[in-house]
Write a protein that holds these residues in place. Structure first.
Motif, mmCIF file in Angstrom:
data_model
loop_
_atom_site.group_PDB
_atom_site.id
_atom_site.type_symbol
_atom_site.label_atom_id
_atom_site.label_comp_id
_atom_site.label_asym_id
_atom_site.label_seq_id
_atom_site.Cartn_x
_atom_site.Cartn_y
_atom_site.Cartn_z
ATOM 1 N N SER A 41 31.973 31.396 28.860
ATOM 2 C CA SER A 41 31.295 32.656 29.189
ATOM 3 C C SER A 41 29.852 32.566 28.730
ATOM 4 C CB SER A 41 31.929 33.806 28.428
ATOM 5 O OG SER A 41 33.243 34.007 28.804
ATOM 6 N N THR A 47 25.453 39.071 28.984
ATOM 7 C CA THR A 47 25.751 39.673 30.293
ATOM 8 C C THR A 47 25.373 41.158 30.285
ATOM 9 O OG1 THR A 47 27.534 38.078 30.490
ATOM 10 C CG2 THR A 47 27.508 39.844 32.112
ATOM 11 N N GLU A 74 25.840 32.415 32.000
ATOM 12 C CA GLU A 74 26.760 31.275 31.941
ATOM 13 C C GLU A 74 26.027 29.960 32.182
ATOM 14 O OE1 GLU A 74 27.827 34.255 32.749
ATOM 15 O OE2 GLU A 74 29.763 34.446 31.731
ATOM 16 N N ARG A 150 33.657 41.974 35.316
ATOM 17 C CA ARG A 150 33.498 41.747 33.880
ATOM 18 C C ARG A 150 34.764 41.119 33.284
ATOM 19 N NH1 ARG A 150 29.067 43.870 31.488
ATOM 20 N NH2 ARG A 150 29.491 42.120 30.087
ATOM 21 N N GLY A 151 34.532 40.185 32.401
ATOM 22 C CA GLY A 151 35.666 39.464 31.804
ATOM 23 C C GLY A 151 36.202 38.366 32.703
ATOM 24 N N SER A 153 35.570 35.286 33.331
ATOM 25 C CA SER A 153 35.711 33.868 32.963
ATOM 26 C C SER A 153 37.165 33.479 32.708
ATOM 27 C CB SER A 153 34.905 33.548 31.705
ATOM 28 O OG SER A 153 33.554 33.803 31.932
HETATM 29 N N1 ASP Z 1 30.082 36.937 30.816
HETATM 30 C C1 ASP Z 1 30.949 37.745 31.646
HETATM 31 C C2 ASP Z 1 31.125 39.135 31.037
HETATM 32 O O1 ASP Z 1 30.570 39.421 29.983
HETATM 33 C C3 ASP Z 1 32.259 37.094 31.924
HETATM 34 C C4 ASP Z 1 33.174 36.910 30.734
HETATM 35 O O2 ASP Z 1 32.722 37.019 29.592
HETATM 36 O O3 ASP Z 1 34.348 36.612 30.946
HETATM 37 O O4 ASP Z 1 31.779 39.947 31.620
#
Ligand code: ASP
Ligand code: ADP
Ligand code: MG
Length: 422
Positions: A41, A47, A74, A150-151, A153
């Motif tokens: 990430s 982000t 990333e 979001r999230g 990764s």
């Molecule tokens: N960097 C991205 C986020 O903050 C993806 C991740 O962290 O999974 O949402």
């Protein structure tokens, strides 16, 4: 020799020391003779910072350019990790989403992975090289950069694991596994050794952000052995010596029949960003629900819980539903625009709501689980606005102020609190 996918989240690559620590975890697996793909990430906070910039630059933004900006974090972390690996003598190279190619739909900001081409990476495994892959990003059929929500990764990692037919996909994060509830809120929460895909799917979609929901779905459909574990373990800890690919140190997400004992309630999830809308005095006639929710769907507003009351006079009814807080303004506009056709008397909205859910496959065969939930909340003086259930979960909507006492009380009532010795 096994093939492993290792994913490191934002906190785990939060600064240069942590990136070096990640490199040491990767080196351990490489030294053990495994083929390794790493998914990373953006560094923590990055982000959010990029999202903030897109909000500041213009009132309306082009979702394609949004993805170009927010995927940039990333790019930095993959480059840094590849350098840190080379520095300790591990051959490595970075891969951006378009270089792999991680092909996705063109729904910018929430794209779905369609295909992952791992041929080039596999070739480099033959030369002993580690692939360091940028999570969260992909490329659409039109050749534009996309992001996975979001999230995301976690989902990139599972998709790579499925494509590589990896023996395991390890999600390294800032907690050492999946707990009965968020351990940051409830210190008495217990780490689970195993949780079924189905329960994890519910926990994730109901607010437990330890895994992105889509990653669990993908792991379930492709039979990926998924483990959540800590990146803060010392990479050279003796417990990692001579571990077989089947040995688990964190929490394994697996099939239900791999789990011996099922609690009635396995875990509790919460989501704070809920909002409630109520339409009072809606004419009680066939087609009214379609008339309300059709335009909301057309405007891409995600409606979650819905209740329609009985009408005392058989003529009008009240309809309550929930949306996420950031979609509230849009939802209100849509419903107001339909006022003439819908002919309701009043629209009320409440922005500060939260959803608390209890999850467990054991609920299928037990009565009285919901009754207990309602009683525990009543004893705390917490009012329930909306209820929704499925075979393996019960969710209630409450005022956001009561999230903590509600989760703590339920956690204790269902016997999930860790017993303190002595
Ligand atoms: N960097 C991205 C986020 O903050 C993806 C991740 O962290 O999974 O949402
Ligand atoms: P990463 O940056 O590594 O992707 P996240 O912040 O997305 O990490 O996810 C890890 C966080 O998920 C933990 O710090 C924890 O607060 C939260 N969390 C919520 N529910 C749970 C749960 N049931 N078990 C473990 N962690 C949970
Ligand atoms: Mg995450």
């Amino acid at each position: 020799m096994a093939r492993l996918v290792m994913k490191f989240g934002g906190t785990s690559v939060g600064d240069i020391d942590r990136i070096r620590n990640v490199a040491a975890h990767v080196q351990r697996e490489v030294d053990a003779g495994h083929q390794v793909a790493v998914v990373v990430s953006a560094m923590s906070g990055e982000t959010n910072r990029l999202v903030g910039l897109t909000r500041d630059v213009a009132r309306l933004h082009d979702a394609r350019e949004y993805d170009v900006v927010v995927s940039a974090g990333e790019q930095v972390s993959v480059g840094l990790l590849a350098m840190a690996l080379q520095d300790v003598g591990v051959a490595a190279r970075s891969w951006l989403g378009w270089q792999i190619a991680m092909k996705t739909s063109d729904v910018h900001g929430a794209a779905r992975i369609e295909d992952v081409d791992v041929a080039a990476m596999e070739e480099q495994f033959g030369e002993g090289r580690v692939a360091v892959i940028a999570g969260f990003q992909g490329i659409s059929g039109n050749g534009r950069i996309t992001t996975l929500g979001r999230g995301g990764s976690d989902t990139s990692a599972v998709a790579v694991a499925a494509a590589l037919k990896a023996d395991r996909c390890d999600i390294y994060t800032d907690v050492d596994g999946v707990y009965t509830t968020d351990p940051r809120m409830v210190p008495a929460a217990q780490k689970m050794n195993r949780i079924s895909y189905e329960e994890m799917l519910e926990m994730a979609s109901l607010g437990a952000k330890v895994l992105q929901t889509r990653s669990v779905e993908l792991a379930m459909s492709h039979n990926v052995r998924l483990q959540v574990r800590s990146s803060f373990d010392a990479p050279d800890d003796a417990k990692f010596k001579n571990m077989a690919p089947d040995d688990i140190v964190g929490t394994l997400i697996c099939d239900e029949d791999e789990i011996m004992e099922h609690e009635i309630v396995s875990g509790i999830a919460y989501a704070r960003n809920e909002a409630k809308l109520t339409l009072l005095g809606v004419p009680d006639r066939p087609g009214i629900a379609a008339q309300i929710f059709g335009p909301l769907a057309d405007a891409a507003v995600n409606v979650d819980m819905i209740v329609q009351n009985m009408s005392p006079d058989g003529k009008t009814t009240d309809v309550t539903f929930t949306v996420s807080q950031d979609e509230l303004e849009r939802a209100v506009k849509v419903v107001e625009a339909e006022k003439v056709g819908l002919d309701y008397s009043q629209l009320q909205s409440a922005p500060e709501m939260a959803k608390i859910s209890i999850v467990g496959v054991g609920m299928r065969s037990h009565a009285g689980v919901a009754q207990k939930m309602f009683k525990v909340l009543a004893d705390q003086g917490i009012n329930i606005h909306v209820i929704s259930t499925s075979e393996i979960k019960i969710s209630v909507l409450i005022d956001a102020d009561y999230v903590e006492p509600a989760v703590r009380a339920l956690h204790a009532a269902y016997g999930l609190d860790e017993e303190v010795a002595g």
